[in-house]
Design an enzyme around this catalytic site. Structure first.
Site, PDB file in Angstrom:
ATOM      1  N   GLU A  78       0.881  -1.183   0.000  1.00 41.89           N
ATOM      2  CA  GLU A  78       0.000   0.000   0.000  1.00 41.89           C
ATOM      3  C   GLU A  78       0.906   1.217   0.000  1.00 41.89           C
ATOM      4  O   GLU A  78       1.445   1.595   1.045  1.00 41.89           O
ATOM      5  CB  GLU A  78      -0.896  -0.022   1.252  1.00 41.89           C
ATOM      6  CG  GLU A  78      -1.871  -1.186   1.299  1.00 41.89           C
ATOM      7  CD  GLU A  78      -3.024  -1.041   0.311  1.00 41.89           C
ATOM      8  OE1 GLU A  78      -3.308   0.094  -0.121  1.00 41.89           O
ATOM      9  OE2 GLU A  78      -3.627  -2.069  -0.037  1.00 41.89           O
ATOM     10  N   CYS A  95      -2.316   9.663   2.552  1.00 40.26           N
ATOM     11  CA  CYS A  95      -1.882   9.075   1.282  1.00 40.26           C
ATOM     12  C   CYS A  95      -2.877   9.263   0.148  1.00 40.26           C
ATOM     13  O   CYS A  95      -2.494   9.282  -1.009  1.00 40.26           O
ATOM     14  CB  CYS A  95      -1.608   7.593   1.478  1.00 40.26           C
ATOM     15  SG  CYS A  95      -3.042   6.721   2.124  1.00 40.26           S
TER      16      CYS A  95
HETATM   17  P1  NAD Z   1       8.096   4.694   4.998  1.00 36.67           P
HETATM   18  O1  NAD Z   1       8.173   3.904   3.755  1.00 36.67           O
HETATM   19  O2  NAD Z   1       9.234   5.608   5.324  1.00 36.67           O
HETATM   20  O3  NAD Z   1       7.903   3.741   6.277  1.00 36.67           O
HETATM   21  C1  NAD Z   1       6.933   2.733   6.325  1.00 36.67           C
HETATM   22  C2  NAD Z   1       7.416   1.599   7.228  1.00 36.67           C
HETATM   23  O4  NAD Z   1       8.620   1.061   6.696  1.00 36.67           O
HETATM   24  C3  NAD Z   1       7.709   2.016   8.669  1.00 36.67           C
HETATM   25  O5  NAD Z   1       7.179   1.033   9.524  1.00 36.67           O
HETATM   26  C4  NAD Z   1       9.227   2.061   8.723  1.00 36.67           C
HETATM   27  O6  NAD Z   1       9.729   1.682   9.985  1.00 36.67           O
HETATM   28  C5  NAD Z   1       9.653   1.045   7.683  1.00 36.67           C
HETATM   29  N1  NAD Z   1      10.909   1.398   7.011  1.00 36.67           N
HETATM   30  C6  NAD Z   1      11.355   2.644   6.715  1.00 36.67           C
HETATM   31  N2  NAD Z   1      12.539   2.576   6.056  1.00 36.67           N
HETATM   32  C7  NAD Z   1      12.830   1.259   5.950  1.00 36.67           C
HETATM   33  C8  NAD Z   1      13.934   0.537   5.368  1.00 36.67           C
HETATM   34  N3  NAD Z   1      14.959   1.164   4.774  1.00 36.67           N
HETATM   35  N4  NAD Z   1      13.906  -0.816   5.436  1.00 36.67           N
HETATM   36  C9  NAD Z   1      12.874  -1.467   6.015  1.00 36.67           C
HETATM   37  N5  NAD Z   1      11.826  -0.828   6.595  1.00 36.67           N
HETATM   38  C10 NAD Z   1      11.800   0.514   6.558  1.00 36.67           C
HETATM   39  O7  NAD Z   1       6.701   5.496   4.885  1.00 36.67           O
HETATM   40  P2  NAD Z   1       6.090   6.519   5.902  1.00 36.67           P
HETATM   41  O8  NAD Z   1       6.952   7.747   5.933  1.00 36.67           O
HETATM   42  O9  NAD Z   1       5.758   5.852   7.178  1.00 36.67           O
HETATM   43  O10 NAD Z   1       4.715   6.885   5.173  1.00 36.67           O
HETATM   44  C11 NAD Z   1       4.658   7.796   4.118  1.00 36.67           C
HETATM   45  C12 NAD Z   1       4.448   7.089   2.791  1.00 36.67           C
HETATM   46  O11 NAD Z   1       3.500   6.049   2.934  1.00 36.67           O
HETATM   47  C13 NAD Z   1       3.866   8.005   1.729  1.00 36.67           C
HETATM   48  O12 NAD Z   1       4.454   7.679   0.483  1.00 36.67           O
HETATM   49  C14 NAD Z   1       2.401   7.650   1.710  1.00 36.67           C
HETATM   50  O13 NAD Z   1       1.736   7.920   0.505  1.00 36.67           O
HETATM   51  C15 NAD Z   1       2.455   6.186   1.976  1.00 36.67           C
HETATM   52  N6  NAD Z   1       1.209   5.727   2.565  1.00 36.67           N
HETATM   53  C16 NAD Z   1       0.435   4.892   1.855  1.00 36.67           C
HETATM   54  C17 NAD Z   1      -0.776   4.479   2.375  1.00 36.67           C
HETATM   55  C18 NAD Z   1      -1.682   3.551   1.647  1.00 36.67           C
HETATM   56  O14 NAD Z   1      -2.629   3.069   2.256  1.00 36.67           O
HETATM   57  N7  NAD Z   1      -1.456   3.258   0.386  1.00 36.67           N
HETATM   58  C19 NAD Z   1      -1.169   4.933   3.629  1.00 36.67           C
HETATM   59  C20 NAD Z   1      -0.328   5.794   4.325  1.00 36.67           C
HETATM   60  C21 NAD Z   1       0.861   6.175   3.790  1.00 36.67           C
END
Ligand code: NAD
Length: 464
Positions: free
Chosen positions: A220, A254
């Site tokens: 997602e 998002c």
């Molecule tokens: P992110 O990708 O930075 O983090 C998401 C998760 O991944 C967190 O739990 C984090 O701990 C983990 N993570 C971060 N870096 C990592 C790495 N290098 N290796 C492994 N795990 C890692 O995203 P975010 O900042 O939490 O959220 C923002 C993004 O999420 C935006 O792009 C937004 O559009 C998207 N989003 C999508 C939805 C959806 O339902 N499609 C909902 C909310 C947010």
């Protein structure tokens, strides 16, 4: 923001947890409808019992008010649990499908089964909803689950860990808190399902890890979601709906409209109405309708997207408080910084267009969006929007509200995601569907056995 320290966990502990969950899953304890319903009911009553503490935790993390938390996170989550409790028996039923003559006499059906041990990785912007809604799907489908919430809202992560880890058997369900090291350690394990919410960049890391074990994966993700305002729109109502959706959660949403494409003849009126709506909403922490930017890194990132020369409204901020006031940018081009990445903050760029073709071309310049919105009362424009623009989910004459209907599948496409969930789609997302042909042994047509001839082939073809 709270400075509470996350409970740490080692790679060995994670490995041991996954092994124990696999063993528990293999006892078949999670399979029955009764077990699933009992656990879902328990989850619901725990969430209701801790509701006030959950509101307080998210307020401490980024000043999100109880009301916004109820509206956007808590009530939709409780709804998802209710839908699962009500329907899980029906979803679990074998589904009969037609049997062709070639397989006569026989019956054919589809048998849903849980995938096994799931890993759910949550994002920070709607931390309860995006962690616990997939967890509910995993429970309804009969899996065991490890949940890794985002580490950024520290207190919401901690309270989910407390509620779950103090009340559920860890062999069935466990929250593992942490950031990149813990997520990496989790991704090194072999799961049967990985459900990830977050950025496309991290989505690729997750997808690569899943590929290593050919694990079923749902992603997602995000992207630049367009909203189109044509001359055929009811502009006043359209702007009212869109402005609320654009600035709720301070734009850290998002599926919000990342940018507005507005027909040049209605642009001035659009801008006037947009400002009026923003001012009417009077976004402020005191009014329970404005939340802080999650951290300084995101604050600086969003502020850097504001080109001072293009500010039509707002453009002011307070770094200490991590607050950016609702901002509208005009005369924006595709080359501007604000159009190079998903904004994920309270800044709305407005781009004018002359023909719908031109607007669609702009949308197609970007990766396929998670969501798209058309504001128009013209049937032909609606048709074109639905047929020509790829997107994961969306709305006509509204913005973000599609997420509140559990009958609408929620997910992205291409760069904005893979797979879908909510309601029965969550059950399907965490299930395998076994296709079964079930034949009695009393009768056999014998056509398929050796001794082939032109005649038997013709009959086989006719029966298939
Ligand atoms: P992110 O990708 O930075 O983090 C998401 C998760 O991944 C967190 O739990 C984090 O701990 C983990 N993570 C971060 N870096 C990592 C790495 N290098 N290796 C492994 N795990 C890692 O995203 P975010 O900042 O939490 O959220 C923002 C993004 O999420 C935006 O792009 C937004 O559009 C998207 N989003 C999508 C939805 C959806 O339902 N499609 C909902 C909310 C947010």
């Amino acid at each position: 923001m709270s400075t509470q320290i996350l409970e740490t966990v080692t790679e060995e502990q994670i490995q041991d947890l996954v092994t124990r969950q696999k063993a528990y899953f293999n006892t078949n304890a999670t399979l029955s409808a009764e077990f699933r319903i009992e656990q879902l009911k328990k989850m619901k009553s725990l969430l209701l019992k801790h509701e006030d503490n959950m509101h307080q935790a998210i307020f401490n993390d980024f000043s999100k008010s109880k009301y916004e938390n109820q509206l956007v996170e808590f009530y939709p989550l409780i709804d998802e649990i209710d839908v699962a409790i009500k329907n899980v028996k029906k979803w679990m039923k074998h589904k009969n499908v037609k049997t062709n003559l070639l397989n006569f006499p026989g019956k054919s059906y589809i048998v849903p089964e849980p995938l096994g041990v799931s890993l759910v990785i949550g994002a920070w912007n709607l931390p309860y909803n995006l962690s616990l809604t997939p967890l509910v799907g995993s429970m309804a489908a009969g899996n065991t689950t490890i949940l890794k919430p985002s580490e950024l809202p520290v207190e919401t992560s901690a309270i989910m860990a407390k509620i779950i880890n103090e009340n559920f058997d860890p062999n069935y369900m466990r929250v593992v808190e942490g950031g990149i090291p813990e997520t990496t350690a989790l991704l090194n394990q072999r799961f049967d399902k990985i459900f990830f919410t977050g950025s496309p960049t991290v989505g690729k890391i997750v997808n690569r890890a899943a590929a290593e074990n050919l694990t079923n994966v749902t992603l997602e993700l995000g992207g630049k979601n367009p909203s189109i305002f044509t001359k055929k729109s009811d502009l006043k109502m359209s702007v009212k709906r869109m402005i609320w959706a654009r600035f709720v959660n301070s734009g850290q949403f998002c599926i919000t409209a990342d940018y507005a494409l507005v027909h040049k003849d209605i642009k001035d009126e659009f801008l006037k109405l947009a400002v009026k709506e923003i001012e009417k909403n009077n976004f402020s922490v005191e009014n329970n309708n404005f939340v802080q930017i999650i951290n300084e890194r995101n604050f600086d990132r969003v502020v850097n997207l504001i080109d001072k020369d293009k500010v039509y409204y707002g453009g002011t901020y307070d770094r200490e408080e991590r607050i950016i006031n609702p901002t509208i940018l005009t005369n924006v081009t595709l080359e501007d910084a604000v159009m190079q990445e998903e904004i994920f903050g309270p800044v709305l760029p407005v781009i004018e267009f002359e023909t719908l073709d031109e607007a669609f071309e702009i949308i197609k310049h970007f990766e396929k969006p998670l969501a798209a919105y058309l504001f128009s009362n013209s049937n032909s424009e609606k048709e074109r929007f639905l047929n020509e623009i790829p997107f994961g989910n969306g709305a006509i004459n509204d913005c973000v509200m599609q997420i509140s209907n559990p009958n609408i599948p929620f997910g992205g496409v291409g760069n904005s995601g893979l797979g879908r969930y909510h309601g029965k789609y969550s059950f399907e997302c965490f299930s395998n569907f076994k296709g079964v042909l079930d034949k009695p042994t009393s009768l056999e047509t014998n056509l398929k056995y050796y001794g082939y001839s032109e005649k038997t082939m013709k009959v086989m073809k006719a029966l298939s």
